[in-house]
Motif scaffolding. Structure first.
Motif, PDB file in Angstrom:
ATOM      1  N   ALA A 210       0.832  -1.216   0.000  1.00  0.00           N
ATOM      2  CA  ALA A 210       0.000   0.000   0.000  1.00  0.00           C
ATOM      3  C   ALA A 210       0.861   1.259   0.000  1.00  0.00           C
ATOM      4  N   LEU A 211       1.964   1.256   0.781  1.00  0.00           N
ATOM      5  CA  LEU A 211       2.843   2.426   0.847  1.00  0.00           C
ATOM      6  C   LEU A 211       3.520   2.680  -0.499  1.00  0.00           C
ATOM      7  N   GLU A 212       3.972   1.617  -1.149  1.00  0.00           N
ATOM      8  CA  GLU A 212       4.600   1.771  -2.464  1.00  0.00           C
ATOM      9  C   GLU A 212       3.599   2.315  -3.483  1.00  0.00           C
ATOM     10  N   ASN A 213       2.375   1.784  -3.470  1.00  0.00           N
ATOM     11  CA  ASN A 213       1.347   2.264  -4.398  1.00  0.00           C
ATOM     12  C   ASN A 213       0.975   3.721  -4.123  1.00  0.00           C
ATOM     13  N   ALA A 214       0.951   4.107  -2.841  1.00  0.00           N
ATOM     14  CA  ALA A 214       0.615   5.488  -2.488  1.00  0.00           C
ATOM     15  C   ALA A 214       1.671   6.457  -3.007  1.00  0.00           C
ATOM     16  N   TRP A 215       2.939   6.088  -2.864  1.00  0.00           N
ATOM     17  CA  TRP A 215       4.009   6.951  -3.384  1.00  0.00           C
ATOM     18  C   TRP A 215       3.970   7.025  -4.912  1.00  0.00           C
ATOM     19  N   LYS A 216       3.678   5.898  -5.562  1.00  0.00           N
ATOM     20  CA  LYS A 216       3.568   5.909  -7.030  1.00  0.00           C
ATOM     21  C   LYS A 216       2.433   6.827  -7.482  1.00  0.00           C
ATOM     22  N   LEU A 217       1.299   6.755  -6.787  1.00  0.00           N
ATOM     23  CA  LEU A 217       0.165   7.619  -7.119  1.00  0.00           C
ATOM     24  C   LEU A 217       0.527   9.089  -6.928  1.00  0.00           C
ATOM     25  N   THR A 218       1.243   9.392  -5.847  1.00  0.00           N
ATOM     26  CA  THR A 218       1.648  10.776  -5.588  1.00  0.00           C
ATOM     27  C   THR A 218       2.582  11.280  -6.673  1.00  0.00           C
ATOM     28  N   GLY A 219       3.571  10.471  -7.035  1.00  0.00           N
ATOM     29  CA  GLY A 219       4.485  10.866  -8.104  1.00  0.00           C
ATOM     30  C   GLY A 219       3.774  11.045  -9.434  1.00  0.00           C
ATOM     31  N   GLY A 263      14.211   0.977 -16.165  1.00  0.00           N
ATOM     32  CA  GLY A 263      15.636   1.266 -16.011  1.00  0.00           C
ATOM     33  C   GLY A 263      15.988   2.106 -14.806  1.00  0.00           C
ATOM     34  N   LEU A 264      15.068   2.950 -14.356  1.00  0.00           N
ATOM     35  CA  LEU A 264      15.371   3.836 -13.227  1.00  0.00           C
ATOM     36  C   LEU A 264      15.091   3.202 -11.872  1.00  0.00           C
ATOM     37  N   LYS A 265      14.479   2.029 -11.870  1.00  0.00           N
ATOM     38  CA  LYS A 265      14.063   1.432 -10.587  1.00  0.00           C
ATOM     39  C   LYS A 265      15.246   1.184  -9.657  1.00  0.00           C
ATOM     40  N   ALA A 266      16.218   0.408 -10.096  1.00  0.00           N
ATOM     41  CA  ALA A 266      17.360   0.074  -9.234  1.00  0.00           C
ATOM     42  C   ALA A 266      18.219   1.296  -8.896  1.00  0.00           C
ATOM     43  N   ALA A 277       9.739   2.585  -1.755  1.00  0.00           N
ATOM     44  CA  ALA A 277       8.476   3.315  -1.867  1.00  0.00           C
ATOM     45  C   ALA A 277       8.707   4.716  -2.428  1.00  0.00           C
ATOM     46  N   ILE A 278       9.636   5.475  -1.828  1.00  0.00           N
ATOM     47  CA  ILE A 278       9.913   6.839  -2.303  1.00  0.00           C
ATOM     48  C   ILE A 278      10.507   6.796  -3.705  1.00  0.00           C
ATOM     49  N   ALA A 279      11.378   5.816  -3.958  1.00  0.00           N
ATOM     50  CA  ALA A 279      11.967   5.669  -5.295  1.00  0.00           C
ATOM     51  C   ALA A 279      10.876   5.430  -6.334  1.00  0.00           C
ATOM     52  N   GLY A 280       9.846   4.662  -5.963  1.00  0.00           N
ATOM     53  CA  GLY A 280       8.727   4.436  -6.883  1.00  0.00           C
ATOM     54  C   GLY A 280       7.987   5.720  -7.191  1.00  0.00           C
ATOM     55  N   GLY A 281       7.820   6.582  -6.178  1.00  0.00           N
ATOM     56  CA  GLY A 281       7.169   7.865  -6.406  1.00  0.00           C
ATOM     57  C   GLY A 281       7.950   8.741  -7.354  1.00  0.00           C
ATOM     58  N   VAL A 282       9.274   8.812  -7.158  1.00  0.00           N
ATOM     59  CA  VAL A 282      10.122   9.620  -8.049  1.00  0.00           C
ATOM     60  C   VAL A 282      10.107   9.039  -9.457  1.00  0.00           C
ATOM     61  N   ARG A 283      10.153   7.724  -9.544  1.00  0.00           N
ATOM     62  CA  ARG A 283      10.167   7.068 -10.858  1.00  0.00           C
ATOM     63  C   ARG A 283       8.884   7.349 -11.633  1.00  0.00           C
TER      64      ARG A 283
END
Length: 308
Positions: A210-219, A263-266, A277-283
């Protein structure tokens, strides 16, 4: 569970494969492909419509998952078996169904937008089939699917008049996207305040999801807001081009978009000290900025291809 056991009893290898393919039509990748294709090649207005319905629905979906904490059917009843190919995509809590929400938002949104009766029927049938596939595969109950279907269908109907108003006043669209970004940010804040209250490893995994999805949605919503403002003031791209130029535009652009997404994930996780989680938002912020600001800068050139 009674219905799921009934569906389990009629499973066959052929049906398993068919339903496994159908359920993919409600996944994140299909939503991205359709929304981006519409946004780049058909209509910016319709593209924004699909994305707004999808993002609002996903925020509601993720909030209900973490609020209600309903376990998956095979966790609730260890004697129940699922189609194993569906397990990898069945992340987070069970209620409500994310795939159903995506399918109804995408295909229902397109059905609401088109005036062609045959196409509307086809799109609605697709949405229903995706919802049914989630139960057939054993990863969701009728309640999970039914609530998602109703919520997504309500958003399809409620957001459409908003898009008509945005045609007259473009600032309405910008404000709507800003509200989306604010809701996503509030969801992130809620999750941090709530914390991982789970007593089991399953609960912890669902909280992390849920936290990872929330950051992705925010980004993604922040990227959409910046892209919308940039397009209104500077880019002002047009979607028109000859059919073969549209195919090239879509194929090359989506290939680059997926390369950025994967490519930007790692590198971002490493750069941000291991915070996936934060990396997912930035990505997702960078992915949406590319889709909404960077690649559309080339559309004037694609629009000239094929002209005499």
């Amino acid at each position: 569970m009674g219905l799921l056991y009934a569906l389990e009893s009629i499973r066959t290898p052929v049906l398993d494969k068919i339903m496994s393919v159908i359920t993919l039509l409600g996944g994140e990748l299909f939503f991205m492909v359709i929304a981006v294709a519409v946004f780049w090649c058909v209509s910016k207005r319709e593209g924004y419509y699909l994305m707004i319905v999808g993002f609002f629905g996903t925020v509601i979906n993720q909030f209900l998952k973490i609020l209600c904490c309903v376990p998956r059917p095979w966790v609730k009843d260890p004697g129940f078996t699922i189609v194993e190919s569906a397990r990898a995509e069945a992340t987070g809590y069970s209620f409500p169904s994310g795939h159903t929400q995506n399918a109804v938002a995408t295909y229902g949104g397109m059905a609401r937008y088109t005036n062609k009766t045959w196409l509307r029927v086809l799109l609605i049938v697709l949405a229903v089939l995706v919802a049914f596939s989630r139960m057939y595969l054993g990863v969701h109950t009728p309640l999970d699917v039914g609530v998602s279907f109703v919520v997504a269908a309500a958003l399809v109907m409620l957001v459409y008049p908003l898009m008509e108003e945005a045609d007259r006043r473009p600032a309405v669209l910008t404000r709507t996207i800003a509200v989306m970004a604010a809701c996503s940010g509030l969801f992130v804040g809620y999750l941090y305040l709530r914390g991982d209250t789970g007593a089991t490893a399953e609960d912890t995994a669902n909280y992390v999801s849920a936290l990872e999805n929330a950051w992705k949605l925010t980004g993604a919503t922040l990227g959409m807001l910046i892209a919308n403002i940039a397009d209104r003031k500077y880019v002002r791209f047009e979607t028109q081009a000859v059919w073969w130029a549209q195919l090239i535009k879509l194929a090359v652009g989506f290939g680059l978009l997926l390369a950025i997404r994967a490519g930007l994930k790692a590198p971002l996780i490493a750069l941000l000290g291991g915070s996936a989680a934060i990396a997912g938002g930035v990505r997702y912020l960078l992915v949406v900025l590319f889709a909404g600001c960077v690649w559309p800068l080339t559309f004037w050139w694609f629009g000239r291809l094929g002209r005499r």
